[in-house]
Design an enzyme around this catalytic site. Structure first.
Site, PDB file in Angstrom:
ATOM      1  N   CYS A  84     -21.492  -6.293  23.379  1.00  0.00           N
ATOM      2  CA  CYS A  84     -20.809  -5.171  22.765  1.00  0.00           C
ATOM      3  C   CYS A  84     -21.618  -4.676  21.574  1.00  0.00           C
ATOM      4  O   CYS A  84     -21.900  -5.443  20.649  1.00  0.00           O
ATOM      5  CB  CYS A  84     -19.413  -5.580  22.318  1.00  0.00           C
ATOM      6  SG  CYS A  84     -18.526  -4.242  21.500  1.00  0.00           S
ATOM      7  N   VAL A  85     -21.990  -3.398  21.632  1.00  0.00           N
ATOM      8  CA  VAL A  85     -22.696  -2.756  20.530  1.00  0.00           C
ATOM      9  C   VAL A  85     -21.831  -1.578  20.087  1.00  0.00           C
ATOM     10  O   VAL A  85     -21.512  -0.701  20.886  1.00  0.00           O
ATOM     11  CB  VAL A  85     -24.099  -2.274  20.962  1.00  0.00           C
ATOM     12  CG1 VAL A  85     -24.851  -1.700  19.768  1.00  0.00           C
ATOM     13  CG2 VAL A  85     -24.889  -3.404  21.613  1.00  0.00           C
ATOM     14  N   HIS A  92     -30.061   2.248  14.480  1.00  0.00           N
ATOM     15  CA  HIS A  92     -30.174   0.923  15.093  1.00  0.00           C
ATOM     16  C   HIS A  92     -29.364   0.828  16.392  1.00  0.00           C
ATOM     17  O   HIS A  92     -29.801   0.205  17.360  1.00  0.00           O
ATOM     18  CB  HIS A  92     -29.711  -0.137  14.089  1.00  0.00           C
ATOM     19  CG  HIS A  92     -29.887  -1.544  14.552  1.00  0.00           C
ATOM     20  ND1 HIS A  92     -31.130  -2.118  14.720  1.00  0.00           N
ATOM     21  CD2 HIS A  92     -28.987  -2.496  14.891  1.00  0.00           C
ATOM     22  CE1 HIS A  92     -30.978  -3.363  15.140  1.00  0.00           C
ATOM     23  NE2 HIS A  92     -29.695  -3.625  15.254  1.00  0.00           N
TER      24      HIS A  92
END
Length: 167
Positions: A84-85, A92
């Site tokens: 999970c981002v 970033h």
């Protein structure tokens, strides 16, 4: 079963499918939920507990190298990437999402092993939380279907079963 004689139907019978699952720990509450849903569904579909290997890594960028090691082992019919981002205020997010996805795809293609990429990439934590259950289940179903599909193709396409090497 389809009426089209050239089609291969989806097969969600997990009996005999060997699955490697690599879970990123970053945003761990979310990725733990993905893992629980995925594992539960794999077992419900008939994958044996002893045919599931679950490993964790620090984050999404560490998924590809770990998946590569599992793929190269020859021990798995299919691999699953869980992560999970969540978008922050900097660039970033784009780097991590893009490079992780590129690496996962490269590992799958270079090693001829299907990899289910279930790395959530969301703008908010709430969006990620909303997706935990469904995406965890989807990961398991896709893994079983792809594991079965690859075995069916190996058994039915000339040149893939190794029989021609003997001629």
């Amino acid at each position: 079963m389809s009426n089209n004689p050239g089609s291969v139907p989806a097969n969600l019978n997990g009996d005999g499918i060997r699955v490697g699952v690599v879970q990123a720990r970053f945003n761990q509450e979310i990725t733990d939920g993905l893992w629980r849903a995925c594992c539960s569904e794999l077992l419900r579909l008939g994958v044996l507990n002893e045919d599931i290997l679950h490993v964790t890594v620090p984050g999404a960028m560490e998924l590809p190298i770990t998946l590569q090691r599992l793929a190269q082992s020859g021990e798995f019919d299919v691999l699953v990437a869980l992560g999970c981002v969540i978008k922050g205020d900097t660039y970033h997010f784009e780097i991590v999402c893009g490079e992780s996805a590129r690496g996962i795809s490269t590992v799958a293609m270079d090693n001829d092993v299907p990899i289910v990429n279930m790395v959530l990439t969301t703008y908010t934590e709430d969006q990620a939380i909303e997706r935990i259950e469904d995406k965890g289940l989807d990961a398991a179903r896709c893994a079983v279907e792809m594991g079965n599909l690859m075995m069916t193709l190996d058994d039915n396409l000339p040149g893939l079963s190794g029989e021609e090497a003997d001629e």
